[in-house]
Motif scaffolding. Structure first.
Motif, PDB file in Angstrom:
ATOM      1  N   LYS A 144       3.540   2.945  -8.820  1.00 48.02           N
ATOM      2  CA  LYS A 144       3.660   4.151  -7.995  1.00 48.02           C
ATOM      3  C   LYS A 144       4.894   4.935  -8.413  1.00 48.02           C
ATOM      4  CE  LYS A 144       0.185   3.554  -5.327  1.00 48.02           C
ATOM      5  NZ  LYS A 144      -0.873   4.543  -5.149  1.00 48.02           N
ATOM      6  N   GLY A 203       0.798  -1.228   0.000  1.00 48.75           N
ATOM      7  CA  GLY A 203       0.000   0.000   0.000  1.00 48.75           C
ATOM      8  C   GLY A 203       0.826   1.272   0.000  1.00 48.75           C
ATOM      9  N   LYS A 231      -0.606  -0.822 -12.662  1.00 47.61           N
ATOM     10  CA  LYS A 231      -0.340   0.551 -12.186  1.00 47.61           C
ATOM     11  C   LYS A 231       0.919   0.556 -11.339  1.00 47.61           C
ATOM     12  CE  LYS A 231      -3.031   2.990  -9.177  1.00 47.61           C
ATOM     13  NZ  LYS A 231      -4.377   3.440  -8.812  1.00 47.61           N
ATOM     14  N   GLU A 273      -9.872  -0.680 -10.401  1.00 45.90           N
ATOM     15  CA  GLU A 273      -8.628  -1.065  -9.732  1.00 45.90           C
ATOM     16  C   GLU A 273      -8.820  -2.344  -8.904  1.00 45.90           C
ATOM     17  OE1 GLU A 273      -7.091   1.847  -6.961  1.00 45.90           O
ATOM     18  OE2 GLU A 273      -5.115   0.886  -6.967  1.00 45.90           O
ATOM     19  N   TYR A 313      -3.380  -0.435   6.456  1.00 41.24           N
ATOM     20  CA  TYR A 313      -4.747  -0.426   5.914  1.00 41.24           C
ATOM     21  C   TYR A 313      -5.732  -0.669   7.068  1.00 41.24           C
ATOM     22  CZ  TYR A 313      -3.731  -0.364   0.864  1.00 41.24           C
ATOM     23  OH  TYR A 313      -3.379   0.004  -0.412  1.00 41.24           O
ATOM     24  N   HIS A 334     -11.367   3.822  -7.741  1.00 40.55           N
ATOM     25  CA  HIS A 334     -10.240   3.586  -6.843  1.00 40.55           C
ATOM     26  C   HIS A 334     -10.582   2.430  -5.927  1.00 40.55           C
ATOM     27  CE1 HIS A 334      -8.275   4.576  -2.827  1.00 40.55           C
ATOM     28  NE2 HIS A 334      -7.295   4.209  -3.611  1.00 40.55           N
ATOM     29  N   GLY A 384      -7.671   0.852  -3.934  1.00 39.38           N
ATOM     30  CA  GLY A 384      -6.463   0.512  -3.191  1.00 39.38           C
ATOM     31  C   GLY A 384      -6.620   0.789  -1.709  1.00 39.38           C
ATOM     32  N   GLU A 444      -9.687   9.647  -5.755  1.00 37.31           N
ATOM     33  CA  GLU A 444      -9.692   8.882  -4.503  1.00 37.31           C
ATOM     34  C   GLU A 444      -9.702   9.793  -3.282  1.00 37.31           C
ATOM     35  OE1 GLU A 444      -5.852   6.819  -5.346  1.00 37.31           O
ATOM     36  OE2 GLU A 444      -5.368   7.305  -3.283  1.00 37.31           O
ATOM     37  N   ASP A 482       3.152   4.454  -1.013  1.00 34.36           N
ATOM     38  CA  ASP A 482       3.301   5.322  -2.175  1.00 34.36           C
ATOM     39  C   ASP A 482       4.180   6.498  -1.796  1.00 34.36           C
ATOM     40  OD1 ASP A 482       1.691   7.537  -1.107  1.00 34.36           O
ATOM     41  OD2 ASP A 482      -0.045   6.247  -1.427  1.00 34.36           O
TER      42      ASP A 482
HETATM   43  C1  LIG Z   1      -2.123   4.502   0.735  1.00 37.93           C
HETATM   44  C2  LIG Z   1      -2.839   3.764  -0.353  1.00 37.93           C
HETATM   45  O1  LIG Z   1      -2.326   2.475  -0.528  1.00 37.93           O
HETATM   46  C3  LIG Z   1      -2.757   4.509  -1.698  1.00 37.93           C
HETATM   47  O2  LIG Z   1      -1.435   4.469  -2.139  1.00 37.93           O
HETATM   48  C4  LIG Z   1      -3.677   3.820  -2.725  1.00 37.93           C
HETATM   49  O3  LIG Z   1      -4.995   3.997  -2.359  1.00 37.93           O
HETATM   50  C5  LIG Z   1      -3.430   4.293  -4.146  1.00 37.93           C
HETATM   51  O4  LIG Z   1      -3.443   5.659  -4.310  1.00 37.93           O
HETATM   52  C6  LIG Z   1      -4.257   3.609  -5.211  1.00 37.93           C
HETATM   53  O5  LIG Z   1      -4.536   4.246  -6.222  1.00 37.93           O
HETATM   54  O6  LIG Z   1      -4.591   2.449  -5.023  1.00 37.93           O
END
Ligand SMILES: C[C@H](O)[C@@H](O)[C@@H](O)[C@H](O)C(=O)O
Ligand SMILES: [Mg+2]
Length: 430
Positions: free
Chosen positions: A209, A24, A207, A373, A34, A342, A344, A292, A26
């Motif tokens: 980062k 997770g 995708k 996603e 999470y 979104h 994630g 998001e 970035d």
């Molecule tokens: C903190 C999270 O994992 C984000 O990095 C995640 O939601 C991300 O922006 C995404 O597009 O999945």
């Protein structure tokens, strides 16, 4: 038939220590755990059905959202579910326009995340009582009823109740892309291994980062592009790391890797900044994606009005639940912008699949430039986890909004007394 009076609302702070593995991560959220504020609604109906709702947060943020859910609870408790659903727009507005809590929103931030958790539980309960997965409830319900769930306040200049209605048929699973191979905190070796596995599993859209270090980005993007080949789709996500000119410059250096979009290039609040970036990237063939962390339907409206995005990313837990997401889906349809949700985070895939399947059947009727996603984390904690086949989301069949977690998982991960956190926190003390 909906039935029962809400007799109990409970909310728990559930956290998964994903930061330990860099899952997770970035360019801005380097240590994400999470987490979810997990709401359970009970009624006095004899069926014993409960509504489960989550909103996605990261670690410590959860305790603040939990407080906000408790502050909203009096709007829900002892209400008849028939009255809620019968005037869902009124109920939505009651929550989002609470005369005191509105000050710390309005319709954004912590209080809106809390609203999402509560309303997600109401939608789950409604769908369970109807014995249908949420997407099917949305598809089957009389369109007028559906529109009566939407608060059109602040968006009537682009969308009114009268024009918003189309219906189409569902045929396939919904195409997905994966983010799970290329979190920023992953080593090149991990990235390679995960990418090779994803290719074997049939994924065609990936995708990565970016945004912390240009040379790293070039190396990682080259690696992944070489592995997936020129035909497959690559997206990039900067998670708000850049200023506007920096975003344009940085992306011109990554253009050779042919990304379909750059996601969240700058502050999610900078509508005109996104428009400037979008315009500058047209000659490079790169679109801008965001959503998001978009506060509410009003900001989405403006992003659409000034052509600031080419891909719109709804989120099931940041906006005011299904109600507000419906308005955004309809606006995206009107502006002919594809919706690519979104997901994630914990539980976000489970929830948003319902919205996007509904979007396809009843609103957009198109898969062109559309995909949802997928992240491969924490599904094992849900009672009705997503089913992915051939890189597509298969429509869920169980009744509800797929929001319910396994009680055992909640207990273990509840913060700070769950088994997992007790161990981790004791380790920190040593
Ligand atoms: C903190 C999270 O994992 C984000 O990095 C995640 O939601 C991300 O922006 C995404 O597009 O999945
Ligand atoms: Mg993102």
């Amino acid at each position: 038939m909906v039935r029962g009076r809400i007799s109990r609302l409970s909310v728990r702070d559930v956290r998964f220590p994903t930061s330990l593995g860099g899952h997770g991560s970035d360019a801005m959220h380097t240590d994400p755990d999470y987490s979810a504020a997990y709401v359970v609604l009970e009624t006095d109906a004899e069926d014993g059905l409960k509504g489960y709702g989550i909103t996605f947060t990261l670690g410590k943020g959860t305790e603040v959202v939990v407080c906000a859910v408790n502050a909203l609870a009096h709007h829900v408790l002892y209400k008849d579910l028939r009255d809620i659903v019968g005037d869902f727009r009124g109920f939505y507005r009651q929550l989002t326009s609470d005369g005191q809590l509105r000050w710390i929103g309005p319709e954004k931030g912590v209080v809106h995340l809390a609203t999402a958790a509560v309303l997600n539980a109401v939608w789950d309960l409604w769908a369970k009582q109807e014995g249908k997965p949420l997407w099917k409830l949305l598809v089957d319900v009389d369109p007028r009823t559906l529109l009566s769930c939407i608060d059109f306040r602040y968006i009537t200049d682009v969308l009114t109740e009268e024009e918003a209605y189309e219906e189409h048929m569902l045929t396939h699973g919904y195409p997905a892309y994966t983010t799970s191979c290329a979190w920023l905190g992953y080593s090149d070796d991990t990235l390679k291994q995960l990418c090779a596995k994803a290719l074997r599993d049939g994924w065609t859209r990936f995708k990565v980062k970016v945004g912390a270090d240009l040379q790293d980005d070039i190396r990682r993007c080259r690696l992944i592009r070489n592995m997936i080949g020129p035909e497959k789709t690559l997206m990039m996500d900067a998670n708000q790391r850049w200023d506007v000119p920096e975003a344009i410059e940085w992306m011109s250096k990554l253009a050779e890797f042919k990304p379909l979009w750059i996601e969240e290039p700058t502050s999610p609040d900078d509508i005109l900044g996104h428009a400037t970036i979008s315009k500058a990237l047209v000659p490079l063939g790169i679109g801008v994606a965001t959503g998001e962390q978009c506060h509410n339907r009003v900001i989405f409206k403006q992003l659409l009005q000034v052509k600031a995005l080419q891909f719109l990313q709804i989120d099931s837990c940041r906006l005011g639940s299904v109600n507000e997401n419906l308005s955004v889906l309809l606006m995206a349809k009107k502006f002919e912008i594809p919706v690519c949700p979104h997901a994630g985070g914990v539980g976000l895939c489970e929830l948003v699949q319902h919205l996007i399947i509904f979007d396809f059947i009843s609103v957009s009727a198109s898969l062109k430039n559309r995909m949802c996603e997928y992240v491969d984390h924490l599904h094992e904690h849900f009672r009705y986890p997503v089913i992915i086949k051939k890189a597509s989301y298969m429509p869920p069949k169980d009744a509800g909004y797929s929001t319910e977690m396994k009680e055992e998982s909640v207990k273990k991960h509840q913060y700070p007394d769950g088994e997992v956190w007790k161990k981790l926190l004791a380790g920190q003390e040593d």
